[in-house]
Motif scaffolding. Structure first.
Motif, PDB file in Angstrom:
ATOM      1  N   UNK A  79       0.743  -1.262  -0.010  1.00 20.07           N
ATOM      2  CA  UNK A  79      -0.088   0.131   0.011  1.00 20.07           C
ATOM      3  C   UNK A  79       0.900   1.128   0.072  1.00 20.07           C
ATOM      4  N   UNK A  80       1.845   1.186   0.876  1.00 18.01           N
ATOM      5  CA  UNK A  80       2.813   2.457   0.818  1.00 18.01           C
ATOM      6  C   UNK A  80       3.489   2.681  -0.400  1.00 18.01           C
ATOM      7  N   UNK A  81       3.944   1.590  -1.077  1.00 17.65           N
ATOM      8  CA  UNK A  81       4.379   1.574  -2.474  1.00 17.65           C
ATOM      9  C   UNK A  81       3.481   2.093  -3.404  1.00 17.65           C
ATOM     10  N   UNK A  82       2.467   1.910  -3.579  1.00 13.55           N
ATOM     11  CA  UNK A  82       1.343   2.342  -4.441  1.00 13.55           C
ATOM     12  C   UNK A  82       1.052   3.697  -3.970  1.00 13.55           C
ATOM     13  N   UNK A  83       1.057   4.225  -2.718  1.00 14.12           N
ATOM     14  CA  UNK A  83       1.137   5.731  -2.357  1.00 14.12           C
ATOM     15  C   UNK A  83       2.039   6.489  -2.949  1.00 14.12           C
ATOM     16  N   UNK A  84       3.335   6.033  -2.729  1.00 11.24           N
ATOM     17  CA  UNK A  84       4.549   6.577  -3.122  1.00 11.24           C
ATOM     18  C   UNK A  84       4.568   6.911  -4.707  1.00 11.24           C
ATOM     19  N   UNK A  85       4.286   5.812  -5.229  1.00  9.79           N
ATOM     20  CA  UNK A  85       4.376   5.697  -6.872  1.00  9.79           C
ATOM     21  C   UNK A  85       3.486   6.864  -7.590  1.00  9.79           C
ATOM     22  N   UNK A  86       2.044   6.832  -6.761  1.00  8.87           N
ATOM     23  CA  UNK A  86       1.336   7.969  -7.239  1.00  8.87           C
ATOM     24  C   UNK A  86       1.326   9.435  -6.896  1.00  8.87           C
ATOM     25  N   UNK A  87       2.370   9.633  -5.516  1.00  7.10           N
ATOM     26  CA  UNK A  87       2.829  10.845  -5.091  1.00  7.10           C
ATOM     27  C   UNK A  87       3.791  11.262  -6.300  1.00  7.10           C
ATOM     28  N   UNK A  88       4.610  10.295  -6.805  1.00 10.79           N
ATOM     29  CA  UNK A  88       5.687  10.713  -7.625  1.00 10.79           C
ATOM     30  C   UNK A  88       5.173  10.880  -9.092  1.00 10.79           C
ATOM     31  N   UNK A  89       4.272  10.164  -9.450  1.00  9.18           N
ATOM     32  CA  UNK A  89       3.513  10.533 -10.849  1.00  9.18           C
ATOM     33  C   UNK A  89       3.039  11.829 -10.803  1.00  9.18           C
ATOM     34  N   UNK A  90       2.252  12.420  -9.508  1.00  5.78           N
ATOM     35  CA  UNK A  90       1.807  13.884  -9.685  1.00  5.78           C
ATOM     36  C   UNK A  90       2.741  14.757  -9.404  1.00  5.78           C
ATOM     37  N   UNK A  91       4.107  14.679  -8.476  1.00  2.00           N
ATOM     38  CA  UNK A  91       4.822  15.649  -8.383  1.00  2.00           C
ATOM     39  C   UNK A  91       6.044  15.619  -8.832  1.00  2.00           C
ATOM     40  N   UNK A  92       6.188  14.327  -9.605  1.00  3.01           N
ATOM     41  CA  UNK A  92       7.587  14.054 -10.171  1.00  3.01           C
ATOM     42  C   UNK A  92       8.533  13.346  -9.182  1.00  3.01           C
ATOM     43  N   UNK A  93       9.364  12.776  -9.829  1.00  2.00           N
ATOM     44  CA  UNK A  93      10.616  12.341  -9.041  1.00  2.00           C
ATOM     45  C   UNK A  93      11.515  13.261  -8.611  1.00  2.00           C
ATOM     46  N   UNK A  94      12.102  13.095  -7.466  1.00  2.00           N
ATOM     47  CA  UNK A  94      13.264  14.309  -7.141  1.00  2.00           C
ATOM     48  C   UNK A  94      14.179  14.320  -7.730  1.00  2.00           C
ATOM     49  N   UNK A  95      14.547  15.276  -8.135  1.00  3.26           N
ATOM     50  CA  UNK A  95      15.964  15.558  -8.679  1.00  3.26           C
ATOM     51  C   UNK A  95      16.956  15.952  -7.952  1.00  3.26           C
ATOM     52  N   UNK A  96      16.732  17.253  -7.456  1.00  5.20           N
ATOM     53  CA  UNK A  96      17.381  17.809  -6.064  1.00  5.20           C
ATOM     54  C   UNK A  96      16.398  18.395  -5.270  1.00  5.20           C
TER      55      UNK A  96
END
Length: 165
Positions: A53-70
């Protein structure tokens, strides 16, 4: 059936009025170059997931906010999932999964909370099929639940973005 010239002109006038009203009030898209949430794009480091569940939540957060570059910000989330059956015709034929997420956004390197909140929602699935179909239905319901929770968190972050240092 086509619209008459008068109807088309009326629709175009209404659209133009709505567009001008938004522009006049200072509306800009959240992720536009000068938008309020632009500072969040590719700048939020999410927590390390331990469960599916946490993995799915993080996956969607990164879809919306982007993967952190810096990354500039760190997002901590505490997730609670509960499942209950709902009775119909004497037996439980549907189950409901309730999800609650408490979140806090901090600037990396500090312990100061910039914004925090709690979101909650639910989803359901059928339990009338075989064991395999019930597991698949529960899995799909959990995925839907995590998408909804992540979207609610991102919406709250976007609302708080103009006040972030």
């Amino acid at each position: 059936m086509s619209l008459s010239d008068r109807s088309r002109r009326g629709a175009l006038a209404a659209l133009l009025t709505a567009t001008l009203s938004l522009a006049a009030c200072g509306f800009t898209p959240a992720y536009a170059p000068n938008g309020a949430a632009n500072s969040l794009q590719n700048a939020v480091l999410t927590f390390e997931p331990d469960t599916r569940q946490e993995y799915l939540l993080v996956q969607r957060l990164e879809e919306r906010l982007g993967r952190p570059v810096s990354p500039t910000y760190a997002l901590d989330v505490a997730l609670t999932i509960e499942s209950t059956g709902t009775a119909q015709s004497g037996g439980a034929t549907r189950s409901q999964i309730t999800g609650k997420a408490t979140f806090a956004l901090k600037r990396i390197g500090t312990k100061v909370i910039l914004t925090e909140g709690r979101v909650e929602t639910f989803t359901g699935y059928s339990t009338t099929g075989s064991t395999v179909s019930e597991r698949a239905a529960r899995s799909a319901a959990e995925e839907r639940l995590m998408v909804i929770l992540a979207d609610q968190i991102v919406d709250r972050l976007i609302l708080a973005a103009p006040d972030l240092p």
